[in-house]
Motif scaffolding. Structure first.
Motif, PDB file in Angstrom:
ATOM      1  N   THR A 120      20.596  42.014 -11.463  1.00  8.40           N
ATOM      2  CA  THR A 120      19.967  40.751 -10.558  1.00  8.40           C
ATOM      3  C   THR A 120      19.368  40.377  -9.056  1.00  8.40           C
ATOM      4  O   THR A 120      20.484  40.458  -8.588  1.00  8.40           O
ATOM      5  CB  THR A 120      20.909  40.076 -11.084  1.00  8.40           C
ATOM      6  N   ILE A 121      18.399  40.137  -9.607  1.00  5.80           N
ATOM      7  CA  ILE A 121      17.879  39.406  -8.013  1.00  5.80           C
ATOM      8  C   ILE A 121      17.974  37.975  -8.303  1.00  5.80           C
ATOM      9  O   ILE A 121      17.141  37.326  -9.229  1.00  5.80           O
ATOM     10  CB  ILE A 121      16.132  40.076  -7.793  1.00  5.80           C
ATOM     11  N   TYR A 122      18.121  37.554  -7.091  1.00  8.57           N
ATOM     12  CA  TYR A 122      17.787  35.448  -6.942  1.00  8.57           C
ATOM     13  C   TYR A 122      17.196  35.020  -5.958  1.00  8.57           C
ATOM     14  O   TYR A 122      17.324  36.010  -4.602  1.00  8.57           O
ATOM     15  CB  TYR A 122      19.737  35.669  -7.001  1.00  8.57           C
ATOM     16  N   VAL A 123      16.373  34.807  -6.605  1.00  7.62           N
ATOM     17  CA  VAL A 123      15.640  34.484  -5.199  1.00  7.62           C
ATOM     18  C   VAL A 123      14.868  32.866  -5.796  1.00  7.62           C
ATOM     19  O   VAL A 123      14.320  31.686  -6.323  1.00  7.62           O
ATOM     20  CB  VAL A 123      13.578  34.965  -6.342  1.00  7.62           C
ATOM     21  N   GLY A 124      15.280  32.062  -4.192  1.00  9.22           N
ATOM     22  CA  GLY A 124      15.150  31.098  -3.598  1.00  9.22           C
ATOM     23  C   GLY A 124      14.252  30.799  -2.414  1.00  9.22           C
ATOM     24  O   GLY A 124      13.841  31.824  -2.016  1.00  9.22           O
ATOM     25  N   HIS A 125      12.795  29.724  -2.420  1.00 10.45           N
ATOM     26  CA  HIS A 125      12.234  29.807  -1.019  1.00 10.45           C
ATOM     27  C   HIS A 125      11.236  30.912  -1.371  1.00 10.45           C
ATOM     28  O   HIS A 125      10.818  31.692   0.293  1.00 10.45           O
ATOM     29  CB  HIS A 125      12.581  29.557   0.142  1.00 10.45           C
ATOM     30  N   ASN A 143      11.469  33.865  -1.336  1.00  7.20           N
ATOM     31  CA  ASN A 143      11.930  35.399  -0.921  1.00  7.20           C
ATOM     32  C   ASN A 143      13.649  35.681  -1.778  1.00  7.20           C
ATOM     33  O   ASN A 143      13.855  34.749  -2.188  1.00  7.20           O
ATOM     34  CB  ASN A 143      12.669  35.038   0.260  1.00  7.20           C
ATOM     35  N   PRO A 144      13.591  36.623  -2.348  1.00  7.48           N
ATOM     36  CA  PRO A 144      15.245  36.878  -2.842  1.00  7.48           C
ATOM     37  C   PRO A 144      16.597  37.028  -2.075  1.00  7.48           C
ATOM     38  O   PRO A 144      15.885  37.367  -1.057  1.00  7.48           O
ATOM     39  CB  PRO A 144      14.734  38.956  -2.720  1.00  7.48           C
ATOM     40  N   LEU A 145      16.831  36.506  -2.176  1.00  4.99           N
ATOM     41  CA  LEU A 145      18.296  35.616  -1.368  1.00  4.99           C
ATOM     42  C   LEU A 145      18.962  36.998  -1.455  1.00  4.99           C
ATOM     43  O   LEU A 145      19.961  37.341  -0.999  1.00  4.99           O
ATOM     44  CB  LEU A 145      19.074  34.237  -1.221  1.00  4.99           C
ATOM     45  N   PHE A 146      19.584  37.157  -2.518  1.00  2.00           N
ATOM     46  CA  PHE A 146      20.256  37.947  -3.369  1.00  2.00           C
ATOM     47  C   PHE A 146      20.524  39.108  -4.351  1.00  2.00           C
ATOM     48  O   PHE A 146      19.191  38.660  -4.656  1.00  2.00           O
ATOM     49  CB  PHE A 146      21.762  37.178  -4.093  1.00  2.00           C
ATOM     50  N   PHE A 147      21.464  40.375  -4.101  1.00  2.00           N
ATOM     51  CA  PHE A 147      20.777  40.692  -5.485  1.00  2.00           C
ATOM     52  C   PHE A 147      22.381  41.387  -6.246  1.00  2.00           C
ATOM     53  O   PHE A 147      23.433  41.581  -4.895  1.00  2.00           O
ATOM     54  CB  PHE A 147      20.126  42.303  -5.076  1.00  2.00           C
ATOM     55  N   GLN A 148      22.497  41.639  -7.413  1.00  2.00           N
ATOM     56  CA  GLN A 148      23.769  41.799  -8.496  1.00  2.00           C
ATOM     57  C   GLN A 148      23.967  43.111  -8.814  1.00  2.00           C
ATOM     58  O   GLN A 148      22.639  43.376  -9.420  1.00  2.00           O
ATOM     59  CB  GLN A 148      24.063  40.609  -8.842  1.00  2.00           C
TER      60      GLN A 148
END
Length: 575
Positions: free
Chosen positions: A62-67, A69-74
């Motif tokens: 799971t990738i969390y994308v903000g601005h 850009n990908p910021l975190f991945f789980q």
């Protein structure tokens, strides 16, 4: 992990409740981040997406994308930052420093080896095995890779800084980085390099002075770098190269047999597409592709066995190749039978794939060789006492000559040959239980040798051993199915010749169909056999039994006893 392209499953905007939960998870994973920094990373009103992907190995991430850009991945319930996030907050993870030449190794998917780690004056960061950590380059605090510690800090020192240090999960210039704006790392001065970090009013006051001095410093430092860095970089690269080779060998040893088979399967797949498959062959049966192309591309000394891979089945492997890499397109042209209908020969993975070393195979070995078939008999529970003295347990498969020899030895050892007539054998309790019917218990006292052997074989389980060229022999129960050749009527009393069970003898139905077409100049089709998985029958116009017989007997060398229906050939058939 992201060195190869991944497949996006979903991409949706994150709800408010999910954002609050994510903030709590980030705060727990990275306690150094303040509440304001958390709000900046995961805003309440601005667009923030959650993207679910599958990596090239099939892992769900799971990738969390903000601005943008990908910021975190789980993955596996563990949260990791990306380089984009760490470029904004580089202190969020403990970091290991390395030389610039190592970066291209990390981008290629290699782990960071301990000989390539540059130890600072403060020593190594305090980490435990499995802790998240980042990798930076000398003179720049901007992280270029994220991973987990292979061993603890104490173990690193006890090992003499040899072996694997950081198991890299994500790096600058990989496909996760390419999912964002593809920006380059910022220049963040390394405090140990002699440029202390400044902040607040002091930083603002000295900014102008630094800008004025920067150009002069750059020219002077560049000259020093040009002279000093090549030697340092060359030495570091040599050490890292050696460490990577050692680490790569250790990594191979650490790989499970399943991972080794997955890698071999991938190599053979690429080489088969690149050097074996031709556009004129498409559509190509998937079973034919595996047997005739992939197996022949297997390196010398290795054996390709898809059942020992993580895919287990060819259909699953090809589905992954289609969905995640788009190298091939597989379609079910006939019910239950899949074929490769399209190959993307322009794919970078295919065009730039490294060749696999294979042993040159003489052209004569490419010819078809019929399998060796041996009739066997399996020992059942009822006859086990008869074979006990020969140490043959239940289920053991024996050739008829072996059965005859064991029975003869048993009779001689128990002195059962009739003294008055040596052509007969006296029945003892063991032979009575094993070979006689209940109605015969009181009446039958002797049996002829031939009848003794025939009764023994009749009560054993029939099976057979089939050995395909270059493969381990297989033992199967029952009779081997013969190749069935028959003539059927199809509308308006038109005759067609139908051929079944070619796969049992490692014959490619499509190759047989093409050979028949050339011989008789008639059209042919392949059809799935109802109720039989992965089996195909060949249907060709007209009564072609005579030509089928010539092809199977003379060209392929199949023994006549394994072909049924040849007696129905018309006397006036085509030659």
């Amino acid at each position: 992990m992201f060195a190869k392209p991944f497949r996006v499953k979903s991409n949706i905007v994150m709800k408010g409740s999910d954002r609050r939960k994510l903030k709590a998870d980030i705060a727990a994973a990275f306690p150094s981040l303040s509440s304001d920094e958390l709000s900046e990373l995961v805003p309440n009103k601005e667009e923030f997406n959650v993207v679910k992907i599958y990596t090239h190995k099939g892992d769900a991430v799971t990738i969390y994308v903000g601005h943008k850009n990908p910021l975190f991945f789980q993955m596996e319930k563990q949260l990791y930052p990306t380089v984009y996030m760490l470029w904004r907050y580089p202190a969020a993870l403990p970091t290991f420093r390395t030389w610039a030449p190592v970066l291209h190794k990390l981008v290629g998917g290699a782990d960071l080896m301990l000989p390539g780690v540059v130890v600072s004056f403060d020593g190594l960061p305090d980490v435990k095995r499995g802790d998240s950590c980042a990798v930076t380059l000398v003179n720049n605090k901007a992280p270029v890779a994220i991973g987990t510690a292979a061993v603890s800090s104490a173990e690193m020192q006890s090992l003499g800084m040899k072996g694997r240090g950081v198991c890299v999960l994500h790096s600058y210039m990989d496909h996760l980085w390419a999912f964002g704006e593809k920006s380059s790392p910022p220049t963040l001065r390394d405090a140990e390099g002699g440029a202390p970090d400044l902040n607040g009013d002091q930083c603002l006051a000295e900014e102008q002075e630094e800008d004025e001095e920067e150009e002069a410093e750059h020219q002077a430092s560049q000259l020093v770098k040009d002279q000093a860095c090549p030697a340092v970089a060359e030495q570091a690269e040599g050490e890292v190269e050696k460490a990577n080779e050692e680490g790569e060998q250790a990594h191979q040893d650490e790989k499970s047999p399943q991972e080794v088979m997955d890698a071999l399967l991938w190599q053979c797949f690429l080489l088969a597409l690149k050097s074996k498959v031709k556009k004129s062959e498409l559509p190509l049966l998937t079973s034919t592709f595996l047997r005739n192309h992939m197996v022949s591309c297997c390196p010398s000394g290795k054996h390709l066995d898809i059942k020992k891979s993580s895919y287990k089945k060819l259909s699953k492997f090809l589905h992954v190749m289609q969905q995640q890499h788009s190298l091939v397109r597989v379609k079910e042209l006939t019910k239950g039978v899949e074929s490769i209908v399209e190959v993307d020969w322009k794919s970078p993975e295919l065009r730039f794939s490294a060749p696999v070393e294979t042993e040159a195979v003489p052209q004569t070995e490419a010819l078809y060789h019929p399998p060796e078939i041996t009739a066997l008999y399996s020992v059942p529970a009822r006859l086990q006492p008869l074979f006990q003295d020969a140490n043959k347990r239940k289920g053991v498969a024996l050739q008829p000559t072996e059965v005859r020899s064991i029975v003869t030895e048993y009779v001689k050892n128990n002195d059962l040959v009739d003294e008055t007539n040596k052509n007969y054998v006296r029945i003892n309790p063991t032979l009575c239980d094993c070979l006689l019917e209940k109605s015969e218990y009181q009446d039958v006292e002797t049996l002829k040798w031939d009848e003794l052997f025939s009764r023994t074989l009749e009560r054993m389980q029939e099976c057979y051993q089939i050995a395909y060229p270059g493969q381990t022999p297989q033992i199967k129960k029952g009779h081997i199915e013969p190749i069935d050749v028959s003539v059927a009527s199809r509308g308006s009393n038109k005759k067609v010749t139908v051929i079944k069970n070619l796969e049992v003898y490692a014959l490619d139905p499509s190759a047989v169909a093409i050979a028949l077409q050339r011989r008789v100049q008639a059209s042919s089709v392949l059809q799935a056999v109802p109720g039989a998985k992965d089996k195909v029958l060949v249907q060709i116009q007209g009564n072609q039994i005579q030509q089928v017989g010539h092809l199977l007997l003379d060209h392929y060398g199949i023994p006549r006893k394994y072909i049924q229906g040849l007696e129905k050939a018309s006397k006036g058939g085509k030659k």
